[in-house]
Design a protein around this motif. Structure first.
Motif, PDB file in Angstrom:
ATOM      1  N   ALA A 107       7.153  38.264  18.265  1.00 41.72           N
ATOM      2  CA  ALA A 107       7.912  36.995  18.199  1.00 41.72           C
ATOM      3  C   ALA A 107       9.409  37.274  18.132  1.00 41.72           C
ATOM      4  N   ALA A 108       9.790  38.297  17.347  1.00 41.19           N
ATOM      5  CA  ALA A 108      11.215  38.612  17.191  1.00 41.19           C
ATOM      6  C   ALA A 108      11.827  39.141  18.485  1.00 41.19           C
ATOM      7  N   ALA A 109      11.027  39.853  19.281  1.00 43.90           N
ATOM      8  CA  ALA A 109      11.544  40.451  20.518  1.00 43.90           C
ATOM      9  C   ALA A 109      12.082  39.386  21.461  1.00 43.90           C
ATOM     10  N   ALA A 110      11.467  38.199  21.450  1.00 43.64           N
ATOM     11  CA  ALA A 110      11.900  37.138  22.359  1.00 43.64           C
ATOM     12  C   ALA A 110      13.223  36.515  21.930  1.00 43.64           C
ATOM     13  N   ARG A 111      13.606  36.737  20.654  1.00 40.91           N
ATOM     14  CA  ARG A 111      14.819  36.086  20.126  1.00 40.91           C
ATOM     15  C   ARG A 111      15.937  37.086  19.844  1.00 40.91           C
ATOM     16  N   ALA A 112      15.710  38.338  20.221  1.00 41.18           N
ATOM     17  CA  ALA A 112      16.754  39.352  19.979  1.00 41.18           C
ATOM     18  C   ALA A 112      18.037  38.952  20.706  1.00 41.18           C
ATOM     19  N   GLU A 113      19.175  39.308  20.122  1.00 41.55           N
ATOM     20  CA  GLU A 113      20.468  38.882  20.675  1.00 41.55           C
ATOM     21  C   GLU A 113      20.682  39.357  22.102  1.00 41.55           C
ATOM     22  N   ASP A 114      20.378  40.610  22.366  1.00 44.85           N
ATOM     23  CA  ASP A 114      20.649  41.180  23.687  1.00 44.85           C
ATOM     24  C   ASP A 114      19.412  41.237  24.568  1.00 44.85           C
ATOM     25  N   VAL A 115      18.441  40.362  24.286  1.00 48.83           N
ATOM     26  CA  VAL A 115      17.191  40.425  25.033  1.00 48.83           C
ATOM     27  C   VAL A 115      17.406  40.023  26.497  1.00 48.83           C
ATOM     28  N   SER A 116      16.723  40.731  27.389  1.00 46.81           N
ATOM     29  CA  SER A 116      16.678  40.373  28.810  1.00 46.81           C
ATOM     30  C   SER A 116      15.217  40.408  29.221  1.00 46.81           C
ATOM     31  N   GLU A 117      14.942  39.942  30.418  1.00 46.90           N
ATOM     32  CA  GLU A 117      13.554  39.977  30.888  1.00 46.90           C
ATOM     33  C   GLU A 117      13.024  41.413  30.868  1.00 46.90           C
ATOM     34  N   LYS A 118      13.865  42.358  31.289  1.00 42.84           N
ATOM     35  CA  LYS A 118      13.437  43.755  31.349  1.00 42.84           C
ATOM     36  C   LYS A 118      13.157  44.316  29.955  1.00 42.84           C
ATOM     37  N   THR A 119      14.046  44.049  28.992  1.00 41.77           N
ATOM     38  CA  THR A 119      13.834  44.596  27.644  1.00 41.77           C
ATOM     39  C   THR A 119      12.646  43.926  26.965  1.00 41.77           C
ATOM     40  N   LEU A 120      12.456  42.628  27.241  1.00 41.84           N
ATOM     41  CA  LEU A 120      11.305  41.932  26.666  1.00 41.84           C
ATOM     42  C   LEU A 120      10.003  42.514  27.220  1.00 41.84           C
ATOM     43  N   MET A 121       9.966  42.731  28.537  1.00 39.38           N
ATOM     44  CA  MET A 121       8.764  43.306  29.155  1.00 39.38           C
ATOM     45  C   MET A 121       8.434  44.655  28.524  1.00 39.38           C
ATOM     46  N   MET A 122       9.445  45.471  28.304  1.00 40.87           N
ATOM     47  CA  MET A 122       9.219  46.783  27.707  1.00 40.87           C
ATOM     48  C   MET A 122       8.696  46.637  26.277  1.00 40.87           C
ATOM     49  N   ALA A 123       9.334  45.766  25.502  1.00 43.10           N
ATOM     50  CA  ALA A 123       8.928  45.584  24.099  1.00 43.10           C
ATOM     51  C   ALA A 123       7.495  45.067  24.004  1.00 43.10           C
ATOM     52  N   LEU A 124       7.171  44.069  24.809  1.00 42.60           N
ATOM     53  CA  LEU A 124       5.818  43.502  24.772  1.00 42.60           C
ATOM     54  C   LEU A 124       4.773  44.546  25.126  1.00 42.60           C
ATOM     55  N   ARG A 125       5.061  45.371  26.120  1.00 41.33           N
ATOM     56  CA  ARG A 125       4.093  46.377  26.554  1.00 41.33           C
ATOM     57  C   ARG A 125       3.861  47.434  25.473  1.00 41.33           C
ATOM     58  N   LYS A 126       4.946  47.865  24.836  1.00 39.93           N
ATOM     59  CA  LYS A 126       4.808  48.884  23.787  1.00 39.93           C
ATOM     60  C   LYS A 126       4.051  48.330  22.579  1.00 39.93           C
ATOM     61  N   LEU A 127       4.403  47.117  22.178  1.00 38.62           N
ATOM     62  CA  LEU A 127       3.757  46.519  21.011  1.00 38.62           C
ATOM     63  C   LEU A 127       2.298  46.172  21.306  1.00 38.62           C
ATOM     64  N   LYS A 128       2.048  45.671  22.505  1.00 39.56           N
ATOM     65  CA  LYS A 128       0.661  45.357  22.874  1.00 39.56           C
ATOM     66  C   LYS A 128      -0.186  46.614  22.908  1.00 39.56           C
ATOM     67  N   LEU A 129       0.353  47.707  23.431  1.00 41.84           N
ATOM     68  CA  LEU A 129      -0.401  48.958  23.483  1.00 41.84           C
ATOM     69  C   LEU A 129      -0.780  49.410  22.075  1.00 41.84           C
ATOM     70  N   GLU A 130       0.175  49.338  21.157  1.00 44.42           N
ATOM     71  CA  GLU A 130      -0.113  49.742  19.776  1.00 44.42           C
ATOM     72  C   GLU A 130      -1.202  48.862  19.182  1.00 44.42           C
ATOM     73  N   ALA A 131      -1.076  47.553  19.358  1.00 46.44           N
ATOM     74  CA  ALA A 131      -2.075  46.632  18.815  1.00 46.44           C
ATOM     75  C   ALA A 131      -3.441  46.882  19.432  1.00 46.44           C
ATOM     76  N   HIS A 132      -3.459  47.097  20.740  1.00 46.05           N
ATOM     77  CA  HIS A 132      -4.698  47.355  21.459  1.00 46.05           C
ATOM     78  C   HIS A 132      -5.398  48.585  20.884  1.00 46.05           C
ATOM     79  N   PHE A 133      -4.610  49.638  20.662  1.00 43.24           N
ATOM     80  CA  PHE A 133      -5.150  50.882  20.115  1.00 43.24           C
ATOM     81  C   PHE A 133      -5.732  50.640  18.723  1.00 43.24           C
ATOM     82  N   LEU A 134      -4.991  49.944  17.887  1.00 39.85           N
ATOM     83  CA  LEU A 134      -5.438  49.713  16.509  1.00 39.85           C
ATOM     84  C   LEU A 134      -6.681  48.833  16.455  1.00 39.85           C
ATOM     85  N   ILE A 135      -6.723  47.824  17.308  1.00 41.03           N
ATOM     86  CA  ILE A 135      -7.901  46.938  17.336  1.00 41.03           C
ATOM     87  C   ILE A 135      -9.131  47.739  17.754  1.00 41.03           C
TER      88      ILE A 135
END
Length: 991
Positions: A107-135
């Motif tokens: 949720a915070a990644a979408a509201r970061a001050e310097d967020v762009s589509e590219k940085t959001l895509m990277m953040a979502l992918r990294k966080l999703k991968l971690e969550a996927h692994f843990l689940i």
């Protein structure tokens, strides 16, 4: 080990990893598993995570568990190696705490001050991968039950979708395209409605699931500046949302996103105005859309507007009265579900846990059907989740407590199996492996001692599900009532019988009466005995019901009549059909949906005998199975002619039985292609052996003489369909000093092998009383039709290296030795591999392939969208991409393969990125599934306006789509995507 490090290990086991003891999993190969664990420990040490390194190097129960996990799942192993930080975090937080933190970070990644589509895509992918692994880790440890796992996956998808939506809304606000009421809560009042459908809507997402979204917008929402621009704006935002979630980058992807469940997807934008959507559902909405809306849930965007939209839809979804007619329609539309009643044992290998017999979809539909019947009157039956609704159905007396408990238990067991399949490599598959090691892997992941123990429990589970599912439709009031008058005596039609037949779905009831009277008059051999006529009379009501459900009732019954006319006897068949409803249903399906198979049964009634084998649907028709059957069948052949006839009989019966397995869903299209190809290899090989023996009895043998057959085209790539011709090249070799054969009538080698090949063509293609074995096509040989029918191996070598066109080398990428002398086959394949590996000008190959595709399009344009081979972006485009990649060295190294699908999966990253590989692979899978079923069922072209409804049903079943319009839109979108990739890949190669 020091006391401090020992304490750390104890902390790792008892502290924050899991709440209780971990599951006792065992690796497939302990030595390999230890090596892999050691490598991950070293990687963790190098990355600066000593706690992880020490844990993995130790001998604790937790380390043993991780050793097994990383051996069983390549996804988990690769993730741990690349991201040891994920494991390190578990020393400080439990999995549940970490997952909550990840969702907050998303949720915070979408509201970061310097967020762009590219940085959001990277953040979502990294966080999703971690969550996927843990689940997955918690699931495999049995720290989380399956209900928790599906909820966690759904919450993760909600969080990722919401973050992407919030980012896009905020960006639109700051660009002046929207005026948000509160940029800190961007979705509120935005009017952008995203409904999660299917498993996402029900909080039941599987491990590697797509997410199904339907997107609407409210033009009059507070945030919308200009309602006239809203349609274009929200469609554009939705397109970007899909890109953010779905596109594969170096960090992977978030969720594959499917928008095909929106109203009329072939002609509507990606985001639809609320009023237009409501008007559509109320005036044109179909029953499958009613059923789909049971699970609909606002998952992102303007949640209040989404809830209001669903409230508006309630009268459409939930009817006040028990709507059995609508249920019958939903039943016919959900044609992927078959209420089998034990026709043969269920195969475990290759079984589809989602769509196969006794699978997850049967439980879901079991619940959904009764929700649609009763939900209008009982609001408590309107829930989205499957298991709670089983409880509610039992509480209200709609199902027994026994059915509730059994289906609940099996639902969660089958979901665990589905997750295990997907956790191996994070692939969206629902099919159990076909190989022993793969099945053993799944068994170990689920905690079973071995594949045998798993298979036993899995079969029992499926059988329990299908028994309850079949019983549901036996007891449904609309389906269990008497079907009315059926009187076929005398010469005059009984008026009530005509009404009954019309109600059952027959359009020409009087003609049907006349046909059935013919049966009772004993005019066919199968109905000459009184006992046979008596059995047929008893069977007639069930026959008429079964044919009525095909939705081409008249045609189905007339085809059955033709079949009956050719039967030598009928008592055994009528008795069998009477005692085996599943077989009767299968026969009705063939007669109603598959004119091609019906024609085979009619011309060759003996092929029906193969359906009597109770093991038919549980035995995979692989090469070993077919070879054993063929050898036994040919044993009794005494003469050359008898051998050729027996080959025709065997091939016809096995083609039919492979087709029946495909029709019944016990094998998929890919397996069917391999089976049809294996059958051609074996029978053509046997024909070659018979021809050589017969030919040499008169002409002798050439000194050192050998023959080999190269399979080309779909035979070479093991993608034959039921109606495919067979492309061959016959090669021969002999000693350098061989001048002529040594028989009674000697021939020079070239003449000898030309005559031998002509004899083979006749043996395979000449029509006899038993028909044709295969139509052969030898035009891919050197010099085409102008060249000799048999090619000397040295001449083949010389031609391919010095004279062949690029298109001939493209064709050669699918060449495979299918029969003949083993040493020559090996030499031929080695020569083909060398020719393919020759250095080439990549730009020239790409240009010639593009020019050739253009020429094909001009000279042989597609008839319509369903000409899947020829449409722009169709099968030919995919084949050309694969062939160009192989010829230019743009396929990843590995054992040589000729299969188009396998080559597309191995396209080099520099040639096609992961996203392109995935989309091309999915397109190929779709095309093969459709083509196999269409070729199986029809002899001519697929005419959209005249396709048997039963065939439409099966095409929807194999693609898991709810409506033919959705399927057509999917084919159109897929072909457009493939054509775009075709142009980009070949254009890139030209540079």
């Amino acid at each position: 080990m020091t006391a401090g490090s020992a304490a750390k290990t104890v902390k790792a086991e008892t502290g924050n990893w899991f709440k209780g003891p971990v599951a006792n999993l065992t690796p497939l190969d302990r030595a390999r598993a230890r090596r892999e664990l050691s490598e991950i420990a070293s990687a963790a040490e190098d990355e600066g995570f000593p706690r992880v390194a020490e844990l993995l190097a130790g001998k604790s129960k937790l380390a043993s568990f991780l050793e097994a996990v990383f051996d069983l799942s390549s996804f988990m192993r690769d993730c741990a190696r690349k991201r040891p930080d994920i494991l390190d975090a578990l020393f400080d937080q439990t999995i549940d705490e970490r997952l909550i933190s990840i969702r907050a970070s998303i949720a915070a990644a979408a509201r970061a001050e310097d967020v762009s589509e590219k940085t959001l895509m990277m953040a979502l992918r990294k966080l999703k991968l971690e969550a996927h692994f843990l689940i997955a880790l918690a699931d495999l440890a049995v720290e989380a039950d399956t209900a928790t796992t599906v909820r966690r996956l759904s919450d993760l998808a909600d969080a990722c979708t919401s973050a992407a939506v919030d980012f896009l809304l905020r960006e639109a606000h700051f660009q002046g395209k929207l005026k948000l009421t509160d940029p800190e809560n961007p979705s509120e009042g935005s009017g952008w409605i995203l409904l999660g459908m299917g498993k996402l809507g029900a909080h039941e997402l599987n491990f590697s699931s797509d997410i199904d979204l339907v997107v609407f917008f409210e033009p009059e929402a507070p945030a919308v500046i200009d309602p006239l621009d809203a349609s274009e704006l929200f469609a554009r935002l939705t397109r970007r949302l899909v890109r953010i979630l779905q596109d594969r980058t170096e960090h992977g992807y978030v969720f594959r996103t499917d928008l095909r469940l929106r109203p009329d997807p072939g002609s509507t934008p990606l985001a639809i105005p609320v009023q237009a959507a409501l008007l559509y559902y109320e005036s044109r909405g179909q029953n499958w859309e009613r059923a789909a809306m049971i699970k609909a849930r606002p998952v992102a965007g303007d949640l209040k507007a989404g809830a209001a939209f669903l409230r508006e839809l309630q009268p459409y979804v939930w009817r006040k009265y028990m709507d059995y007619a609508a249920i019958a329609d939903v039943h016919s539309i959900k044609r992927q579900i078959h209420a089998h009643k034990g026709h043969g044992e269920i195969a475990v290998k290759g079984h589809n846990v989602k769509l196969g017999r006794g699978g997850i979809r049967e439980i879901e539909f079991f619940v959904q059907t009764q929700q649609l019947i009763a939900g209008g009157r009982f609001p408590e039956l309107r829930g989205r989740e499957t298991v709670p609704m089983l409880g509610q159905l039992a509480a209200r007396g709609w199902i027994t407590a026994e059915a509730r408990d059994a289906l609940t238990l099996q639902y969660w067991f089958l979901r665990r199996v589905e997750h295990a399949i997907q956790m191996v490599a994070d692939e969206q598959s629902h099919t159990l492996p076909e190989d022993n090691e793969g099945l053993e892997r799944i068994a170990h992941m689920l905690g079973f001692a071995d594949a045998e123990a798993f298979s036993k429990e899995f079969r029992a589970s499926l059988q329990q599900v299908e028994q309850h599912y079949a019983a549901l439709f036996e007891t449904a009031p609309e389906l269990s009532s008497g079907i009315g008058n059926l009187v076929f005596t005398g010469d005059v039609d009984d008026p009530d019988t005509l009404q009954t037949l019309h109600r059952l779905g027959f359009e020409r009831p009087s003609d049907i009466c006349r046909v059935i009277r013919t049966w009772h008059f004993g005019r066919y051999r199968a109905t000459q005995s009184a006992e046979a006529r008596e059995r047929l009379t008893e069977l007639t009501p069930a026959l008429l019901e079964a044919f009525g459900k095909t939705r081409r009732a008249d045609e189905a019954l007339l085809r059955f009549n033709d079949f009956l006319a050719g039967l030598p006897a009928g008592i055994q068949l009528f008795s069998l059909l009477q005692s085996n409803p599943a077989l009767l249903k299968l026969l009705a399906t063939i007669m109603g949906a598959a004119p091609r198979l019906a024609g085979i049964i009619t011309r060759r009634p003996h092929v029906f005998d193969g359906l009597l084998d109770p093991a038919l649907l549980s035995e995979l028709p692989d090469r070993a199975y077919l070879a054993g059957r063929l050898a036994a069948f040919l044993e009794a052949a005494k003469t050359y002619e008898e051998t050729l006839d027996r080959l025709r009989i065997f091939a016809a019966e096995q083609k039919f039985l492979i087709g029946v397995r495909l029709l019944a869903g016990s094998i998929d299209a890919g397996r069917a292609g391999k089976a049809f190809s294996d059958l051609a290899d074996l029978t053509i090989g046997a024909a070659l052996d018979a021809v050589i023996e017969e030919f040499s009895s008169r002409h002798g043998k050439v000194k050192g003489g050998k023959t080999a057959i190269l399979g080309m085209g779909k035979l070479g790539s093991r993608e034959l369909t039921a109606g495919s011709d067979v492309d061959l090249i016959l090669l021969y070799d002999h000693d350098a000093d061989a001048e002529e054969s040594d028989g009674e009538k000697p021939l020079a080698p070239s003449h000898y092998y030309t005559r031998l090949t002509q004899r083979l063509i006749a043996a395979v293609s000449a029509p006899t009383a038993e028909g044709v074995l295969y139509e052969l096509d030898l035009r891919l040989r050197p010099s085409g039709n102008k060249g000799p029918v048999a090619t000397y191996i040295d001449a083949f070598r010389k031609y391919q290296r010095g004279e062949a066109w690029i298109w001939e080398h493209m064709a050669l990428t699918r060449a495979r030795a299918v029969a003949g002398d083993e040493t020559l086959c090996y030499a031929a394949e080695a020569e083909v591999a060398e020719i393919i590996a020759l250095p080439r000008d990549a730009a020239k190959v790409a240009k010639e392939a593009g020019d050739m595709r253009k020429m094909i399009e001009e000279e042989k344009p597609p008839r319509d969208l369903w000409d899947i081979k020829l449409i722009p972006g169709g099968l030919i485009d995919l084949e050309f991409i694969a062939q160009v990649a192989v010829l230019t060295g743009q396929a990843e190294a590995g054992e040589r393969t000729t299969g188009t699908g396998e080559i597309l999966a191995r396209l080099a990253p520099g040639f096609a990125d992961a996203q392109v590989r995935q989309e091309l692979g999915e397109a190929f899978s779709l095309y093969v599934s459709l083509t196999q079923m269409i070729r199986l069922c029809l002899t001519g072209h697929f005419e959209r306006q005249d396709v048997p409804p039963g065939l439409s049903d099966m095409l929807l079943a194999i693609t898991d789509l709810p409506d033919f319009g959705v399927l057509e839109a999917h084919v159109r979108e897929t072909s457009q995507r493939v054509r775009k990739h075709f142009d980009l890949l070949l254009r890139a190669k030209r540079k």
